[in-house]
Scaffold this motif. Structure first.
Motif, mmCIF file in Angstrom:
data_model
loop_
_atom_site.group_PDB
_atom_site.id
_atom_site.type_symbol
_atom_site.label_atom_id
_atom_site.label_comp_id
_atom_site.label_asym_id
_atom_site.label_seq_id
_atom_site.Cartn_x
_atom_site.Cartn_y
_atom_site.Cartn_z
ATOM 1 N N GLN A 271 -19.370 -27.139 24.246
ATOM 2 C CA GLN A 271 -19.513 -27.490 22.827
ATOM 3 C C GLN A 271 -19.223 -26.274 21.938
ATOM 4 O OE1 GLN A 271 -23.424 -28.393 21.141
ATOM 5 N NE2 GLN A 271 -22.524 -30.250 20.274
ATOM 6 N N ALA B 49 -11.107 -35.371 21.937
ATOM 7 C CA ALA B 49 -11.809 -36.488 22.570
ATOM 8 C C ALA B 49 -11.729 -36.405 24.087
ATOM 9 C CB ALA B 49 -11.222 -37.814 22.080
ATOM 10 N N ALA C 44 -17.284 -31.364 12.054
ATOM 11 C CA ALA C 44 -18.546 -32.098 12.191
ATOM 12 C C ALA C 44 -18.286 -33.588 12.374
ATOM 13 C CB ALA C 44 -19.431 -31.853 10.971
ATOM 14 N N ALA C 45 -17.367 -34.134 11.578
ATOM 15 C CA ALA C 45 -17.055 -35.560 11.688
ATOM 16 C C ALA C 45 -16.436 -35.891 13.044
ATOM 17 C CB ALA C 45 -16.114 -35.976 10.560
ATOM 18 N N ALA C 46 -15.551 -35.017 13.528
ATOM 19 C CA ALA C 46 -14.901 -35.251 14.820
ATOM 20 C C ALA C 46 -15.899 -35.225 15.969
ATOM 21 C CB ALA C 46 -13.809 -34.219 15.052
ATOM 22 N N LEU C 47 -16.933 -34.389 15.848
ATOM 23 C CA LEU C 47 -17.908 -34.250 16.927
ATOM 24 C C LEU C 47 -19.159 -35.099 16.722
ATOM 25 C CD1 LEU C 47 -17.685 -30.392 17.456
ATOM 26 C CD2 LEU C 47 -16.479 -32.205 18.678
ATOM 27 N N GLY C 48 -19.248 -35.727 15.557
ATOM 28 C CA GLY C 48 -20.422 -36.547 15.276
ATOM 29 C C GLY C 48 -21.675 -35.723 15.044
ATOM 30 N N LEU C 49 -21.504 -34.566 14.441
ATOM 31 C CA LEU C 49 -22.615 -33.662 14.171
ATOM 32 C C LEU C 49 -22.696 -33.391 12.674
ATOM 33 C CD1 LEU C 49 -21.862 -30.988 16.916
ATOM 34 C CD2 LEU C 49 -23.666 -32.714 17.000
ATOM 35 N N GLN D 166 -6.966 -34.658 17.666
ATOM 36 C CA GLN D 166 -8.147 -35.503 17.826
ATOM 37 C C GLN D 166 -8.221 -36.065 19.239
ATOM 38 O OE1 GLN D 166 -7.755 -38.412 14.735
ATOM 39 N NE2 GLN D 166 -8.541 -37.045 13.142
ATOM 40 N N GLU E 178 -16.461 -29.560 7.770
ATOM 41 C CA GLU E 178 -16.793 -30.967 7.605
ATOM 42 C C GLU E 178 -15.972 -31.844 8.538
ATOM 43 O OE1 GLU E 178 -15.957 -28.939 4.991
ATOM 44 O OE2 GLU E 178 -18.011 -28.593 4.332
ATOM 45 N N GLN E 179 -14.695 -31.517 8.705
ATOM 46 C CA GLN E 179 -13.838 -32.276 9.616
ATOM 47 C C GLN E 179 -14.271 -32.078 11.061
ATOM 48 O OE1 GLN E 179 -10.039 -30.654 8.142
ATOM 49 N NE2 GLN E 179 -9.373 -32.792 8.008
#
Length: 160
Positions: free
Chosen positions: A101, A78, A120-125, A74, A117-118
Motif C-alpha cells: 500500500q 487495480a 484516495a479515490a482510486a484506493l477507496g481511502l 487505473q 484526491e485522485q
C-alpha cells in the motif's frame, strides 16, 4: 458490412498499438516500482503491465474522449492491488521496506504525479489517510539512507 467491421478493427488495433508505443515504457516503469523488481529482470512487472493493457484494450472503444493513459494506469493499480501479496519479497531495492500500500501511494503520488484526491479515490481511502501513508513511506525511505549521528538511532534522525 464485413469490410467495414474489418476496417474498424484494424483502426482500433492501430490506435492501440500507437498508444502502447508511447505509453508502455512509462507504465512498465510504474509496474517495476510497484513490484520492486530490477529493470533488467521484471517478469512480474511485465505480467502486471500485460494484464492492465489487456483490460484497457477490452475497453478501448468506450474510451472516446477519455485519457487512455489514465485508464491503463487505473487498470495497473487495480491489478496490483488485487495481487499485491505476491510482491512482498525482498530484492534489496529501495522500495523493499515499504508495504504494498505504501509503495502504491508513493508511486502514484511521486512518480506518476497523481493528485492526492485522485489517489484516495482510486484506493477507496480518505485523502488524509493517503497523506499519512505518503509521509510514512517517505520517512521510511529517508531513514534508510540517512546516517545516524553518534549516540542516535536512525529513527531519531528521521523524526525531528
Amino acid at each position: 458490412m464485413r469490410q467495414r467491421r474489418s476496417a474498424q478493427q484494424r483502426r482500433r488495433a492501430l490506435e492501440f498499438e500507437t498508444f502502447c508505443a508511447g505509453a508502455a515504457g512509462r507504465l512498465l516503469h510504474a509496474a517495476q516500482l510497484l513490484t520492486a523488481e530490477p529493470p533488467d529482470a521484471a517478469p512480474q512487472a511485465e505480467r502486471l503491465l500485460t494484464q492492465a493493457l489487456a483490460r484497457t484494450y477490452a475497453r478501448w472503444d468506450r474510451l472516446r474522449g477519455e485519457d487512455p493513459y489514465e485508464t491503463a494506469r487505473q487498470q495497473l493499480v487495480a491489478r496490483y492491488a488485487q495481487t499485491s501479496w505476491r510482491y512482498r519479497r525482498t530484492t534489496g531495492g529501495l522500495l523493499d521496506r515499504l508495504s504494498p500500500q505504501e509503495r502504491l501511494v508513493l508511486v502514484l503520488r511521486m512518480s506518476e504525479g497523481v493528485a492526492e484526491e485522485q489517489t484516495a479515490a482510486a484506493l477507496g481511502l480518505p485523502p488524509e489517510r493517503v497523506h499519512q501513508i505518503l509521509m510514512r513511506a517517505s520517512a521510511a525511505m529517508l531513514s534508510r539512507h540517512t546516517p545516524a549521528a553518534p549516540g542516535r538511532t536512525r529513527r531519531e534522525v528521521a523524526t525531528p
